[in-house]
Design a protein around this motif. Structure first.
Motif, PDB file in Angstrom:
ATOM      1  N   ASN A 168       0.828  -1.209   0.000  1.00 46.05           N
ATOM      2  CA  ASN A 168       0.000   0.000   0.000  1.00 46.05           C
ATOM      3  C   ASN A 168       0.861   1.258   0.000  1.00 46.05           C
ATOM      4  O   ASN A 168       0.551   2.235  -0.691  1.00 46.05           O
ATOM      5  N   SER A 169       1.924   1.241   0.780  1.00 48.43           N
ATOM      6  CA  SER A 169       2.806   2.399   0.845  1.00 48.43           C
ATOM      7  C   SER A 169       3.457   2.672  -0.512  1.00 48.43           C
ATOM      8  O   SER A 169       3.522   3.819  -0.974  1.00 48.43           O
ATOM      9  N   ALA A 170       3.932   1.615  -1.171  1.00 44.92           N
ATOM     10  CA  ALA A 170       4.564   1.774  -2.487  1.00 44.92           C
ATOM     11  C   ALA A 170       3.557   2.300  -3.513  1.00 44.92           C
ATOM     12  O   ALA A 170       3.883   3.171  -4.331  1.00 44.92           O
ATOM     13  N   LYS A 171       2.334   1.800  -3.471  1.00 37.45           N
ATOM     14  CA  LYS A 171       1.310   2.266  -4.413  1.00 37.45           C
ATOM     15  C   LYS A 171       0.952   3.726  -4.155  1.00 37.45           C
ATOM     16  O   LYS A 171       0.798   4.520  -5.095  1.00 37.45           O
ATOM     17  N   TYR A 172       0.829   4.086  -2.899  1.00 37.24           N
ATOM     18  CA  TYR A 172       0.465   5.458  -2.534  1.00 37.24           C
ATOM     19  C   TYR A 172       1.541   6.446  -2.982  1.00 37.24           C
ATOM     20  O   TYR A 172       1.254   7.484  -3.580  1.00 37.24           O
ATOM     21  N   GLN A 173       2.784   6.119  -2.693  1.00 37.42           N
ATOM     22  CA  GLN A 173       3.881   7.021  -3.062  1.00 37.42           C
ATOM     23  C   GLN A 173       4.002   7.163  -4.575  1.00 37.42           C
ATOM     24  O   GLN A 173       4.260   8.261  -5.089  1.00 37.42           O
ATOM     25  N   THR A 174       3.793   6.066  -5.297  1.00 36.11           N
ATOM     26  CA  THR A 174       3.864   6.123  -6.751  1.00 36.11           C
ATOM     27  C   THR A 174       2.700   6.933  -7.317  1.00 36.11           C
ATOM     28  O   THR A 174       2.877   7.712  -8.268  1.00 36.11           O
ATOM     29  N   ALA A 175       1.520   6.783  -6.744  1.00 34.35           N
ATOM     30  CA  ALA A 175       0.365   7.567  -7.189  1.00 34.35           C
ATOM     31  C   ALA A 175       0.607   9.058  -6.988  1.00 34.35           C
ATOM     32  O   ALA A 175       0.287   9.880  -7.867  1.00 34.35           O
ATOM     33  N   LEU A 176       1.197   9.437  -5.865  1.00 36.21           N
ATOM     34  CA  LEU A 176       1.519  10.840  -5.617  1.00 36.21           C
ATOM     35  C   LEU A 176       2.503  11.365  -6.650  1.00 36.21           C
ATOM     36  O   LEU A 176       2.363  12.483  -7.155  1.00 36.21           O
ATOM     37  N   GLU A 177       3.495  10.552  -6.961  1.00 35.30           N
ATOM     38  CA  GLU A 177       4.489  10.967  -7.950  1.00 35.30           C
ATOM     39  C   GLU A 177       3.837  11.170  -9.314  1.00 35.30           C
ATOM     40  O   GLU A 177       4.124  12.159 -10.008  1.00 35.30           O
ATOM     41  N   LEU A 178       2.957  10.267  -9.710  1.00 31.94           N
ATOM     42  CA  LEU A 178       2.297  10.380 -11.008  1.00 31.94           C
ATOM     43  C   LEU A 178       1.395  11.612 -11.060  1.00 31.94           C
ATOM     44  O   LEU A 178       1.301  12.289 -12.087  1.00 31.94           O
ATOM     45  N   MET A 179       0.728  11.929  -9.956  1.00 31.50           N
ATOM     46  CA  MET A 179      -0.117  13.118  -9.918  1.00 31.50           C
ATOM     47  C   MET A 179       0.712  14.384 -10.046  1.00 31.50           C
ATOM     48  O   MET A 179       0.273  15.370 -10.633  1.00 31.50           O
ATOM     49  N   LYS A 180       1.907  14.360  -9.498  1.00 30.97           N
ATOM     50  CA  LYS A 180       2.770  15.540  -9.551  1.00 30.97           C
ATOM     51  C   LYS A 180       3.464  15.680 -10.890  1.00 30.97           C
ATOM     52  O   LYS A 180       3.583  16.794 -11.429  1.00 30.97           O
ATOM     53  N   GLU A 181       3.924  14.574 -11.456  1.00 31.12           N
ATOM     54  CA  GLU A 181       4.808  14.628 -12.612  1.00 31.12           C
ATOM     55  C   GLU A 181       4.110  14.420 -13.954  1.00 31.12           C
ATOM     56  O   GLU A 181       4.711  14.651 -14.999  1.00 31.12           O
ATOM     57  N   THR A 182       2.837  13.967 -13.949  1.00 30.49           N
ATOM     58  CA  THR A 182       2.152  13.671 -15.210  1.00 30.49           C
ATOM     59  C   THR A 182       0.765  14.307 -15.241  1.00 30.49           C
ATOM     60  O   THR A 182       0.267  14.805 -14.235  1.00 30.49           O
ATOM     61  N   ASP A 183       0.150  14.267 -16.407  1.00 34.54           N
ATOM     62  CA  ASP A 183      -1.237  14.728 -16.580  1.00 34.54           C
ATOM     63  C   ASP A 183      -2.195  13.548 -16.724  1.00 34.54           C
ATOM     64  O   ASP A 183      -3.317  13.696 -17.223  1.00 34.54           O
TER      65      ASP A 183
END
Length: 324
Positions: free
Chosen positions: A270-285
């Motif tokens: 869950n932690s890995a998924k959450y952190q990756t989701a945050l990164e995608l929201m910040k770095e992508t559209d």
């Protein structure tokens, strides 16, 4: 502002310190109701009128009785040392070291002498998720988990971290620049302070992860390999598949992860998924649906359920804050 100039500035006694030194009692400048409750809470109303960061010097010469906070706080030992009791655990903070205190934690501080300079760096609650956590999305360190909990009003707030970073030049340089910016209050100083705070948290994450890495390498180097495999394959990884990869059965692997990391297999996923989701929201559209798929979910509600484990904000709310 140069380091020596910063220390000279804080060595100057203020009115409260003069009273505490000459009269020998604690000046209750925050008007905490010590006579009514055993452990009063320090409110945030007096500190964040200029922005989401507040920095000041802890008053010397008198003990600070037990109290809690409505905010997250860094204590930084600019000079000398001090003794604190955090949830009744004794913590000696030496020059250059930091202690990070969660909301609601019980703290008291022994009297400081003339050359003991303790700097308080206070963080307004709602700033943690928006301005700070997002800058640490790739970190799986203790600091990130700590701040996620601090930003979740339903979380249990009893955590603190002691950073032994007195000899870390990068951390010291960032801290001195952060404090100097706040003290001088030049144009855009609050914006600069937030950027420096984000850098500081990244460096502190490295400090604590290096300490953990050294500990694990001495104790069990295999757990590092397991954690790296989880970070690479978290999207559709099962406990059984992970166990087979390293030659164990699922029960043994689950127990090993809990023992060596303090978290279950599912918590790590869950932690890995959450952190990756945050990164995608910040770095992508990418859309929320696309992000959900990227982290291994087959439906958008699963992404919302994941975020609810870490914060009281929805994925769309966090993305809107990032765009602002």
């Amino acid at each position: 502002m140069k380091d020596e100039a910063l220390k000279e500035l804080f060595l100057q006694e203020n009115e409260i310190e003069i009273i505490q030194r000459t009269k020998g009692y604690n000046v209750n400048d925050q008007n905490l109701p010590f006579e009514k409750v055993d452990i009063p809470k320090m409110p945030s109303t007096n500190f964040f009128k200029e922005g989401n960061i507040f920095i000041n010097k802890h008053h010397r010469y008198s003990a600070m009785p037990n109290h809690t906070h409505e905010f997250v706080e860094f204590n930084y030992m600019l000079s000398g040392s001090c003794t604190q009791y955090v949830n009744e655990k004794k913590v000696v903070l030496n020059e250059g070291e930091i202690i990070l205190l969660d909301k609601e934690i019980v703290q008291r501080i022994d009297p400081l002498t003339t050359h003991d300079l303790l700097i308080n760096i206070l963080l307004k609650d709602e700033s943690i998720t928006t301005d700070i956590i997002i800058n640490m999305v790739k970190s799986t360190g203790l600091v990130n988990e700590f701040l996620m909990n601090a930003s979740n009003k339903a979380g249990k707030h009893d955590a603190f971290i002691h950073f032994h970073c007195g000899k870390n030049e990068e951390v010291q340089n960032i801290l001195h620049k952060l404090i100097g910016e706040y003290v001088q209050k030049k144009r855009y100083y609050m914006r600069e302070a937030n950027l420096l705070l984000s850098l500081l948290l990244i460096e502190l994450t490295r400090v604590i992860e290096e300490e953990r890495l050294d500990h694990y390498q001495q104790k069990d180097e295999e757990i590092i390999q397991i954690m790296r495999y989880i970070e690479t394959n978290f999207r559709y990884l099962s406990l059984k598949e992970l166990a087979n990869k390293f030659g164990y059965n699922a029960n043994y692997m689950g127990n090993k992860l809990k023992k060596d990391t303090g978290r279950t297999f599912q918590e790590l996923i869950n932690s890995a998924k959450y952190q990756t989701a945050l990164e995608l929201m910040k770095e992508t559209d990418q859309s929320m649906e696309e992000i959900a798929y990227e982290v291994g979910f087959h439906s958008l509600p699963s992404l919302y359920k994941l975020f609810a484990r870490f914060t009281d904000k929805t994925p769309k709310q966090i993305r809107n804050q990032l765009k602002k």
